[in-house]
Design a protein around this motif. Structure first.
Motif, PDB file in Angstrom:
ATOM      1  N   ARG A  42       0.818  -1.215   0.000  1.00 45.98           N
ATOM      2  CA  ARG A  42       0.000   0.000   0.000  1.00 45.98           C
ATOM      3  C   ARG A  42       0.847   1.259   0.000  1.00 45.98           C
ATOM      4  O   ARG A  42       0.387   2.312  -0.444  1.00 45.98           O
ATOM      5  N   ALA A  43       2.088   1.164   0.492  1.00 46.09           N
ATOM      6  CA  ALA A  43       3.007   2.305   0.536  1.00 46.09           C
ATOM      7  C   ALA A  43       4.338   1.863  -0.069  1.00 46.09           C
ATOM      8  O   ALA A  43       4.870   0.802   0.281  1.00 46.09           O
ATOM      9  N   LEU A  44       4.879   2.694  -0.947  1.00 46.92           N
ATOM     10  CA  LEU A  44       6.132   2.376  -1.636  1.00 46.92           C
ATOM     11  C   LEU A  44       7.036   3.592  -1.563  1.00 46.92           C
ATOM     12  O   LEU A  44       6.650   4.704  -1.941  1.00 46.92           O
ATOM     13  N   ASP A  45       8.258   3.363  -1.057  1.00 47.20           N
ATOM     14  CA  ASP A  45       9.239   4.435  -0.899  1.00 47.20           C
ATOM     15  C   ASP A  45      10.359   4.213  -1.912  1.00 47.20           C
ATOM     16  O   ASP A  45      11.131   3.250  -1.807  1.00 47.20           O
ATOM     17  N   LEU A  46      10.444   5.104  -2.910  1.00 45.22           N
ATOM     18  CA  LEU A  46      11.502   5.064  -3.931  1.00 45.22           C
ATOM     19  C   LEU A  46      12.349   6.328  -3.886  1.00 45.22           C
ATOM     20  O   LEU A  46      12.932   6.725  -4.901  1.00 45.22           O
ATOM     21  N   SER A  47      12.443   6.947  -2.733  1.00 47.05           N
ATOM     22  CA  SER A  47      13.163   8.213  -2.626  1.00 47.05           C
ATOM     23  C   SER A  47      14.662   8.013  -2.817  1.00 47.05           C
ATOM     24  O   SER A  47      15.253   7.033  -2.352  1.00 47.05           O
ATOM     25  N   TRP A  48      15.244   8.963  -3.567  1.00 45.91           N
ATOM     26  CA  TRP A  48      16.691   9.012  -3.809  1.00 45.91           C
ATOM     27  C   TRP A  48      17.202   7.713  -4.449  1.00 45.91           C
ATOM     28  O   TRP A  48      18.238   7.180  -4.073  1.00 45.91           O
ATOM     29  N   THR A  49      16.446   7.216  -5.391  1.00 45.30           N
ATOM     30  CA  THR A  49      16.854   6.026  -6.134  1.00 45.30           C
ATOM     31  C   THR A  49      17.069   6.409  -7.593  1.00 45.30           C
ATOM     32  O   THR A  49      16.681   7.489  -8.046  1.00 45.30           O
ATOM     33  N   GLY A  50      17.672   5.507  -8.343  1.00 51.08           N
ATOM     34  CA  GLY A  50      17.882   5.723  -9.766  1.00 51.08           C
ATOM     35  C   GLY A  50      16.822   5.079 -10.622  1.00 51.08           C
ATOM     36  O   GLY A  50      17.120   4.591 -11.712  1.00 51.08           O
TER      37      GLY A  50
ATOM     38  N   LEU B 122       8.649   9.787  -3.844  1.00 51.02           N
ATOM     39  CA  LEU B 122       9.613   9.926  -4.939  1.00 51.02           C
ATOM     40  C   LEU B 122      10.550  11.097  -4.706  1.00 51.02           C
ATOM     41  O   LEU B 122      11.068  11.682  -5.660  1.00 51.02           O
ATOM     42  N   SER B 123      10.788  11.451  -3.483  1.00 50.82           N
ATOM     43  CA  SER B 123      11.644  12.600  -3.193  1.00 50.82           C
ATOM     44  C   SER B 123      13.078  12.322  -3.630  1.00 50.82           C
ATOM     45  O   SER B 123      13.610  11.228  -3.449  1.00 50.82           O
ATOM     46  N   GLY B 124      13.715  13.330  -4.239  1.00 47.54           N
ATOM     47  CA  GLY B 124      15.097  13.204  -4.671  1.00 47.54           C
ATOM     48  C   GLY B 124      15.283  12.551  -6.028  1.00 47.54           C
ATOM     49  O   GLY B 124      16.430  12.476  -6.496  1.00 47.54           O
ATOM     50  N   CYS B 125      14.232  12.084  -6.668  1.00 49.63           N
ATOM     51  CA  CYS B 125      14.368  11.482  -8.002  1.00 49.63           C
ATOM     52  C   CYS B 125      14.388  12.580  -9.065  1.00 49.63           C
ATOM     53  O   CYS B 125      14.103  13.745  -8.805  1.00 49.63           O
ATOM     54  N   SER B 126      14.719  12.198 -10.265  1.00 49.77           N
ATOM     55  CA  SER B 126      14.759  13.160 -11.368  1.00 49.77           C
ATOM     56  C   SER B 126      13.362  13.346 -11.958  1.00 49.77           C
ATOM     57  O   SER B 126      12.529  12.440 -11.921  1.00 49.77           O
TER      58      SER B 126
ATOM     59  N   ARG C  82      -3.290   8.449  -2.010  1.00 51.64           N
ATOM     60  CA  ARG C  82      -3.662   9.420  -0.984  1.00 51.64           C
ATOM     61  C   ARG C  82      -2.491  10.290  -0.563  1.00 51.64           C
ATOM     62  O   ARG C  82      -2.706  11.390  -0.056  1.00 51.64           O
ATOM     63  N   LEU C  83      -1.260   9.835  -0.726  1.00 53.70           N
ATOM     64  CA  LEU C  83      -0.071  10.607  -0.336  1.00 53.70           C
ATOM     65  C   LEU C  83       0.923  10.569  -1.484  1.00 53.70           C
ATOM     66  O   LEU C  83       1.251   9.485  -2.002  1.00 53.70           O
ATOM     67  N   LEU C  84       1.419  11.742  -1.846  1.00 54.37           N
ATOM     68  CA  LEU C  84       2.424  11.872  -2.906  1.00 54.37           C
ATOM     69  C   LEU C  84       3.524  12.789  -2.420  1.00 54.37           C
ATOM     70  O   LEU C  84       3.269  13.944  -2.042  1.00 54.37           O
TER      71      LEU C  84
ATOM     72  N   GLU D 247      -2.582  14.259   1.028  1.00 55.80           N
ATOM     73  CA  GLU D 247      -1.325  14.835   1.519  1.00 55.80           C
ATOM     74  C   GLU D 247      -0.362  14.975   0.350  1.00 55.80           C
ATOM     75  O   GLU D 247      -0.084  14.010  -0.366  1.00 55.80           O
ATOM     76  N   LEU D 248       0.154  16.193   0.173  1.00 51.17           N
ATOM     77  CA  LEU D 248       1.057  16.502  -0.931  1.00 51.17           C
ATOM     78  C   LEU D 248       2.266  17.225  -0.365  1.00 51.17           C
ATOM     79  O   LEU D 248       2.127  18.245   0.338  1.00 51.17           O
ATOM     80  N   ARG D 249       3.449  16.688  -0.708  1.00 52.61           N
ATOM     81  CA  ARG D 249       4.710  17.256  -0.216  1.00 52.61           C
ATOM     82  C   ARG D 249       5.494  17.801  -1.409  1.00 52.61           C
ATOM     83  O   ARG D 249       5.921  17.038  -2.274  1.00 52.61           O
ATOM     84  N   LEU D 250       5.674  19.135  -1.408  1.00 53.41           N
ATOM     85  CA  LEU D 250       6.354  19.814  -2.519  1.00 53.41           C
ATOM     86  C   LEU D 250       7.497  20.668  -2.010  1.00 53.41           C
ATOM     87  O   LEU D 250       7.775  21.745  -2.551  1.00 53.41           O
ATOM     88  N   ALA D 251       8.198  20.223  -1.014  1.00 47.24           N
ATOM     89  CA  ALA D 251       9.278  21.013  -0.422  1.00 47.24           C
ATOM     90  C   ALA D 251      10.441  21.140  -1.400  1.00 47.24           C
ATOM     91  O   ALA D 251      10.808  20.191  -2.101  1.00 47.24           O
TER      92      ALA D 251
END
Length: 631
Positions: free
Chosen positions: A423-431, A452-456, A472-474, A513-517
């Motif tokens: 239900r939740a997948l973390d791919l932050s700072w991956t290639g 998907l934080s830190g991805c291109s 629900r969360l991006l 919930e939307l994170r655009l920092a």
């Protein structure tokens, strides 16, 4: 004096290049000749390495690296204007000794030299002409100059002399032995050089075979054109040019002959068993009546399939079409359907033991035990037996999968994610690539949280074409090169949706919930956000350099849908915020958390006054400029 004693590289041949100006060079490939069909771009194996028959250069030039053998300099004909001066400074290649020199560097006076008018920078040098050397005396037969595409250059028969002396007649032909008494056999096709003599219109030209099947031409002096009563004589094309044209016509006829091997297999067997076959001039009605003309010896050769080939130059056609009816059309190709593997068998409800009995605990009890284990322990349990391995793939055991901080994602990892359906997948700072992310999102329809934080942005742009109904969360924090245009592409509805479908509302309609920092967002992006993401309860705009007091006014305006739904708002690090925006937060009655830390233009006193008054109910400040409210 031989050519090898005139300096280094005197006898070396230079590979000529295209002129890039003639009609053949500027056209495109035909795609039909046997050279084009061999090219990889047209589906061939690419073994011949030859250019199209219609793109064979008619005037190949010397390469740009060619220099004079005597002075070591390149051609300098562009520096002068006179014709004689240009000729003296241009590079000329001898077709006999292969030497490339400036005519002005020879210093032999007005010695005889024959220039080839069809190939640029090509002649018979005065030294070879004075010594009486011909193309037969050279070792490799350089009189046949080859272009970059394998085309034979024109012969030297159309050249002209530098002097005004009348041309000499051609030397008598040389033969090694007496000619055969009878005519050559007609059944065996002769080499291409005999085509002129077989036509019976032109006298035989003296030639000689060399090793490897190559031909060497004798040097031919120009003949003065014969005047006629009608007007000036029309110069006839060279024999090599005629040979090339006939070769092209033969290739075109060969390509037109259809493949009748399958349709004529039955007739081949019948004709072989009876010992007779239909001739070319026989009609189908005569064949049924049993009348067959006798075979003649006029150079015809019958094939097993009922066709006959005639030698070129014998007066008849080059190839004849098959006498039988045309082959039946190819059957239409059947539609291709995706063949999927059969569904997996249902998982067993009990655990079989080695003794043959089943374990008393059922599958539901085992899954309750597995829910207390972490990812590492579950992977160890999957190695115990096949039953546990299938049970441990249950998606209730994998509510969240973390693949962050990995340089690359392998196909087995992606397949494992799809099989577990988290239900939740973390791919932050991956290639992760765009293709991999699109492949994942199309197979994870129940995904609720995606980080998907830190991805291109090149990878994140896959969100614009992937359906995410349950999202629900991006998390898109700290993605580089994301501006208003990229966010517009992500927020707007897909252009290919049909009217009446829910997808036409936008891709982030259900996101809470939307994170655009850390993104370069402006007020235009916030207007799109208010329109296409109206159900946001948590918004992270921290460290967005363009967020200021007007942005807070947009978020809390009476027409803003986030005014009634916003619960958590993070504006930390927004240096354009001032004390004038703090009273605007009282318009949000459901606000429970407001983060204003690291905002340099906000005073702690103004934040304390907002915490004391607050939207209905006071806030508490565990840290400076951090306002929290107990629910």
């Amino acid at each position: 004096m031989s050519s090898s004693s005139r300096g280094p590289g005197a006898g070396a041949r230079r590979r000529r290049t295209r002129c890039r100006r003639c009609r053949a060079c500027v056209r495109t490939e035909c795609g039909d000749c046997h050279f084009c069909r061999d090219m990889k771009k047209f589906g061939g194996p690419g073994r011949m390495k030859q250019s199209c028959l219609l793109r064979q250069c008619t005037a190949p030039v010397l390469p740009h690296t060619a220099v004079c053998l005597l002075c070591g300099e390149a051609g300098k004909e562009d520096t002068v204007e006179g014709e004689e001066e240009k000729f003296g400074l241009s590079l000329m290649e001898c077709t006999i000794c292969n030497e490339i020199v400036h005519p002005g560097c020879l210093k032999m006076g007005k010695a005889e030299g024959v220039i080839n008018a069809e190939i640029p920078n090509c002649w018979e040098c005065p030294r070879c002409t004075q010594e009486g050397r011909t193309s037969k005396d050279s070792g490799e037969g350089p009189g046949r100059r080859r272009a970059d595409n394998g085309e034979e250059g024109a012969s030297l028969g159309s050249g002209w002399k530098l002097t005004e002396e009348p041309p000499l007649p051609p030397p008598p032909p040389r033969r090694k032995g007496p000619l055969p008494a009878g005519p050559p056999p007609e059944d065996v096709p002769g080499p291409p050089k005999r085509k002129e003599r077989e036509a019976g219109n032109e006298p035989p030209t003296p030639r000689k075979k060399v090793k490897g099947g190559r031909e060497r031409h004798l040097k031919k002096k120009p003949k003065p054109p014969l005047a006629s009563a009608e007007g000036p004589a029309v110069p006839s094309p060279s024999p090599q040019r005629e040979k090339l044209e006939r070769f092209k016509r033969m290739c075109q006829l060969l390509e037109r002959v259809p493949d009748t091997s399958s349709s004529s297999s039955d007739s081949d067997s019948d004709s072989d068993s009876s010992g007779t076959s239909l001739s070319e001039d026989e009609a189908p009605g005569e064949a049924r009546n049993g009348r067959r003309p006798a075979r003649g010896g006029s150079g015809e050769k019958e094939n097993r399939g009922g066709r006959r080939a005639v030698r070129p130059g014998s007066g008849g056609p080059l190839l004849s079409w098959p006498l039988g009816p045309a082959p039946p059309p190819r059957p239409p190709q059947l539609e291709r359907h995706v063949v999927r593997p059969p569904p997996r068998s249902p998982e067993p409800d009990t655990l079989p033991l080695a003794a043959g009995s089943d374990h008393p605990l059922p599958r539901a009890a085992w899954l309750r035990v597995f829910q207390h284990l972490g990812p590492r322990e579950l992977c160890i349990c999957m190695r115990v037996c096949r039953t546990w391995s299938r049970w441990c793939y249950d998606k209730r055991l994998w509510p969240r999968m973390d693949l962050s901080r990995r340089k690359s994602l392998t196909p087995p990892m992606l397949s494992g994610v799809v099989r577990r359906q988290p239900r939740a997948l973390d791919l932050s700072w991956t290639g992760v690539s765009k293709k991999q992310l699109m492949w994942l999102l199309n197979r994870l329809q129940g995904l609720q949280e995606l980080v998907l934080s830190g991805c291109s942005w090149l990878s994140v742009s896959a969100l614009g074409s992937a359906p995410l109904p349950a999202l629900r969360l991006l998390d898109l924090r700290w993605i580089e090169d994301v501006k208003d245009s990229q966010l517009r592409e992500l927020l707007l509805p897909p252009p290919d949706t049909k009217p009446g479908q829910t997808e036409s509302r936008g891709r982030l309609q259900g996101v809470a919930e939307l994170r655009l920092a850390g993104l370069e967002l402006t007020d235009a992006s916030l207007r799109l956000l208010l329109r296409h993401a109206p159900q946001l309860s948590a918004l992270d705009l921290s460290h967005c350099a363009h967020v200021g007091d007007p942005s807070v006014h947009l978020l809390t305006a009476p027409t803003s849908p986030l005014r009634e739904t916003l619960v958590h708002l993070n504006l930390a690090g927004c240096h354009r915020l001032t004390d004038h925006c703090l009273p605007l937060f009282r318009r949000c009655p459901r606000l429970r958390r407001l983060d204003l830390r690291s905002c340099r233009q906000l005073s702690p006193e103004a934040c304390a006054r907002l915490a004391a008054a607050g939207p209905p109910g006071p806030f508490r400040c565990p840290e400076e400029k951090l306002l929290l409210k107990d629910s």
